[in-house]
Each structure stands twice: as structure tokens, then as C-alpha cells.
Design a protein around this motif. Structure first.
Motif, PDB file in Angstrom:
ATOM      1  N   VAL A 170       0.622  -1.276  -0.036  1.00 40.20           N
ATOM      2  CA  VAL A 170       0.010  -0.196   0.199  1.00 40.20           C
ATOM      3  C   VAL A 170       0.814   1.200  -0.118  1.00 40.20           C
ATOM      4  CG1 VAL A 170      -1.549   1.346   1.396  1.00 40.20           C
ATOM      5  CG2 VAL A 170      -2.010  -1.208   1.121  1.00 40.20           C
ATOM      6  N   GLY A 171       0.521   2.229  -0.978  1.00 41.11           N
ATOM      7  CA  GLY A 171       1.206   3.682  -0.675  1.00 41.11           C
ATOM      8  C   GLY A 171       1.142   4.227   0.367  1.00 41.11           C
ATOM      9  N   LEU A 172      -0.393   4.606   0.731  1.00 33.70           N
ATOM     10  CA  LEU A 172      -0.806   5.539   1.826  1.00 33.70           C
ATOM     11  C   LEU A 172      -2.004   5.274   2.244  1.00 33.70           C
ATOM     12  CD1 LEU A 172      -0.333   9.514   1.705  1.00 33.70           C
ATOM     13  CD2 LEU A 172      -2.311   8.531   2.863  1.00 33.70           C
ATOM     14  N   GLY A 173      -1.937   4.747   3.376  1.00 34.50           N
ATOM     15  CA  GLY A 173      -3.439   4.555   4.154  1.00 34.50           C
ATOM     16  C   GLY A 173      -3.651   3.214   3.832  1.00 34.50           C
ATOM     17  N   GLY A 174      -4.781   2.949   3.067  1.00 33.20           N
ATOM     18  CA  GLY A 174      -5.413   1.647   2.636  1.00 33.20           C
ATOM     19  C   GLY A 174      -6.616   1.596   1.744  1.00 33.20           C
ATOM     20  N   ARG A 175      -7.644   2.121   2.792  1.00 32.19           N
ATOM     21  CA  ARG A 175      -9.118   2.205   2.068  1.00 32.19           C
ATOM     22  C   ARG A 175      -9.241   2.827   0.775  1.00 32.19           C
ATOM     23  NH1 ARG A 175     -13.698   5.491   2.524  1.00 32.19           N
ATOM     24  NH2 ARG A 175     -12.403   6.960   3.691  1.00 32.19           N
TER      25      ARG A 175
END
Length: 423
Positions: free
Chosen positions: A140-145
């Protein structure tokens, strides 16, 4: 002028979307559907979390490869070359393969605007779908959702840790951030939680989506010994393993979570799991994770850039006593600089603060770092420098034999130090 070289394509991608970070799946989903939405691999594992993602991907890749699986890995950001982000069967994607993929994405996107990260993510999807993979491992690059990687339904996910970072996008506390990171999990599929004390927001969101939660310290355990360690699962599976080659005490947690994911996927039997897990302790490698570059004074480089990562650095320094430590440190404007400095505290004998404002618009000038350092550690000694190269040269000039130089704080710091060390 249309881009031709890889460098031209990457520059083009930096300028076609108004925002550098623009979370959401609508744009990337629309383009992927136009590209036919092919299957990436027979199995997909997605790795999210605040810290430890890259190391966990490395353990997963090493284990699955040792088991005879054909593996593709997508990670970000890169350190030296963009090609590092997409790796198939242990080999970084070539320039021509990336360019051909970018051309296919450009044709499919039409008037849909994509960010630099979304372009790269779609390229990884496209190249993986053409590579006949057994397993695709996506970071994942940033966060997720709302991260572009979450477009793909993973067969298993790993969430390494949850701490304060990117709060302007993910929320002001661990519960909020945990809920965002839980968004990569899917109903009735394994969700491995690698942290011993995860926030309730993460666990509640995982339970709400119907994921099969497996928690470190509850469902699987790390048991350290004088030499080596033991991984144990509640189902009775127990593995005796050598210590990881990757430094830092936190690597046992990363390796343990990766083993739990492979165990949950049931792609290999228990006996084979022990063999490949043991092999991965020696084979897993990722640059700039407490990487020693040798020399005297010794030079160590790490990408730690938030307070949780700084606490891991502090734990390593405490476990590896030695000479005085000189820090080469640079940071981006969205980072908790004071939290990082406080976490390391008196372990740093002298700070060499490097400006990063020439490397990226998000980079902080050294003067700003100095102001924060004076607030949180008023007795700390420091010098300011125009860039990482000058900060490293000054640290080398001032450090004595038997002492250590720790270069950290940003991927920009790590990449500059690695480039300098390579000559």
C-alpha cells in the motif's frame, strides 16, 4: 512533445494531475476496467501499515520464491531507480517494459486524469497480469481504503503497524488511521495484524468487514532465544528459525507476520513452511533498513521517517551499544520532526541537519529542523547543511574512529547517502 524515454514518461506523470496525492479509487478503477481488468496472479497478498511494509514484502517474496512460486512485488517509493518499484521473479522491471505499459495506460485513460502513483500502480497491475504469476505482493502506498492498490481484492492482507503519520489524509489518531488501513481487508479472507497492541479502530473495522483476523501475540507468537527464535501458531504449528539478516529487533515482528500470511494462504504444507521460512531469514533483503555501509566510523542508513520508526531506531541503538552516534537527518514537511527527535533523544551525540527543499517541494530547510531541535532537545549539538551530501561529509569529518554515523529521516536522505557511498 510526447514522452519517449522512461525519464520523460515519469516527468510527464508528475504534471498531468493537479494534486500529488489524491486518494480515491474511481479514476484508477475506470482506467483499469478499460484495460480489461485482467487477473494479476493466482494469489494476491496486500501489505499495509505505518512502518515495516517493505521488510514484510521482502520476507514474503523470499519465502514464496523459496517455495518455488513465481512472485511479483510492487513497492514504493524507490531509492535509486524507479524500476525498483516493480519486480517480477526477482528482477526489476526494465525501461522498455515500463514504457510499453505506460503507453497502454495512456491509451486507456483518455480524459481521465491519474496521479504519478496511480500511473505506477496500474503499470504494476498490467505487467503482473502479463507475467503468469503464482503470487502478487502489493505494498500500500498511503493508508489503505482509498489507496490505488486497494482496487485489487487480496486473498490475504498484512497490516504491520499503526501509528501517527499522514494525519492530514488518514485522521488525527491511531483509531482513525487503523480504520483506514483496515480497508484493504476482505470478507472471509485472512487479515494478519502484526502489532502486539493494535488500535481498537483497526480491529473493529476488520471485524465489521468480516475478515478472518489473526493477531500477533494471540494467534501467532514470537519466542526469542539466545540464538535464533521460534514462531508458533495457535493451531500447533511451530517453527525453529535462525535470526533474520535484516537488522533491528522489529524485524522479528515483520518476519512473523509474513510467515502468518503464508501459513494462512495454505499454499505450502507445514514442513515446507519451516524450510522456506528459515531460508527467508537469510534471503530477505531490502536496502536502507538499518543497512550498514561499512567504514570507520561506521555508516548506517535507514528510511525511518516518523516517531514509530525512530523508536525502532532507538531500540536498535540500545541493543547495539557502541561509540558516539552522529545523525545525518532530513525530513519532509508532513512529518512529526519533533516526535522523531524526541524518540532518539540523548542517543544522538551530534545532529547534522540537511535541507531537502531542493530535492522536493515537501522538503524542509535545515533551519526549520534546527528550530524544532532547539525546542524539543535544547541541549543538543547540531550543524545545518545545504543538502545531504554536505551533511554527510561534515559528519564523516567530525566523527572519530569507533563512532557511528546514522543517516535517516526520509527516502531522499537514504537515496542520497547510498548514491554518495556508491561513488
Amino acid at each position: 512533445m510526447k514522452p519517449i524515454t522512461l525519464a520523460e514518461w515519469l516527468d510527464y506523470q508528475q504534471h498531468i494531475h493537479a494534486l500529488g496525492v489524491d486518494l480515491g479509487l474511481d479514476r484508477v478503477r475506470a482506467v483499469w476496467q478499460r484495460m480489461g481488468s485482467p487477473t494479476l496472479a493466482r494469489r494476491v497478498v496486500t501489505v499495509g501499515g505505518t512502518n515495516g511494509k517493505g521488510s514484510t514484502v521482502a520476507f514474503l517474496e523470499a519465502m514464496l520464491t523459496a517455495a518455488g512460486q513465481r512472485v511479483g512485488c510492487y513497492t514504493s517509493p524507490h531509492l535509486m531507480h524507479y524500476n525498483e518499484r516493480i519486480r517480477i521473479a526477482g528482477v526489476d522491471a526494465g525501461d522498455e517494459a515500463l514504457i510499453d505499459s505506460f503507453k497502454r495506460i495512456e491509451l486507456a485513460r483518455g480524459e481521465t486524469s491519474l496521479t504519478y502513483f496511480e500511473f505506477g500502480t496500474l503499470a504494476a497491475f498490467d505487467l503482473f497480469a502479463r507475467a503468469d504469476l503464482d503470487v502478487a505482493v502489493l505494498e500500500v502506498g498511503l493508508g489503505g481504503r482509498l489507496d490505488a492498490v486497494n482496487l485489487i481484492d487480496a486473498d490475504a492482507v498484512v497490516i504491520t503497524t499503526v501509528d501517527l503519520d499522514h494525519v492530514e489524509w488518514l485522521g488525527p489518531d491511531r483509531d482513525s488511521i487503523g480504520r483506514e488501513k483496515a480497508g484493504i481487508a476482505r470478507s472471509n479472507r485472512p487479515a494478519i495484524v502484526g502489532e502486539l497492541d493494535p488500535p481498537h479502530g483497526l480491529l473493529d473495522a476488520l471485524a465489521l468487514c468480516g475478515a478472518h483476523i489473526e493477531r500477533a501475540g494471540n494467534d501467532f507468537h514470537v519466542e526469542r532465544a539466545a540464538h535464533g527464535w521460534r514462531w508458533r501458531h495457535r493451531d500447533g504449528t511451530a517453527l525453529a528459525l535462525p535470526d533474520p539478516e535484516l537488522a533491528a529487533p522489529v524485524q522479528y515482528a515483520n518476519a512473523s507476520a509474513a510467515i502468518a500470511a503464508v501459513h494462512a494462504l495454505q499454499v505450502i504444507d507445514a514442513f515446507e513452511l519451516g524450510r522456506v521460512a528459515a531460508a527467508s531469514m537469510h534471503l530477505a533483503s531490502v536496502p536502507a533498513r538499518l543497512q550498514s555501509l561499512g567504514g570507520d566510523p561506521a555508516l548506517i542508513v535507514d528510511v525511518g521517517h516518523n516517531p514509530q520508526a525512530a523508536r525502532a531506531l532507538a531500540d536498535w541503538l540500545d541493543a547495539e551499544p557502541g561509540g558516539r552516534v552522529h545523525a545525518v537527518y532530513g525530513a519532509l514537511s508532513d512529518k512529526d520532526v519533533g516526535g522523531v527527535m524526541t524518540a532518539l533523544g540523548p542517543r544522538i551525540a551530534h545532529w547534522h541537519l540537511a535541507s531537502l527543499d531542493q530535492d522536493t517541494p515537501r522538503g524542509l530547510p535545515a533551519a526549520v529542523l534546527a528550530g524544532v531541535l532547539h525546542q524539543v532537545l535544547p541541549r543538543a549539538g547540531f550543524d545545518t547543511h545545504v543538502d545531504v551530501k554536505h551533511a554527510l561529509a561534515a559528519a564523516r569529518a567530525s566523527a572519530r574512529h569507533g563512532e557511528r554515523i546514522l543517516a535517516f529521516g526520509s527516502f531522499f536522505v537514504a537515496s542520497a547517502v547510498l548514491a554518495e557511498a556508491a561513488g
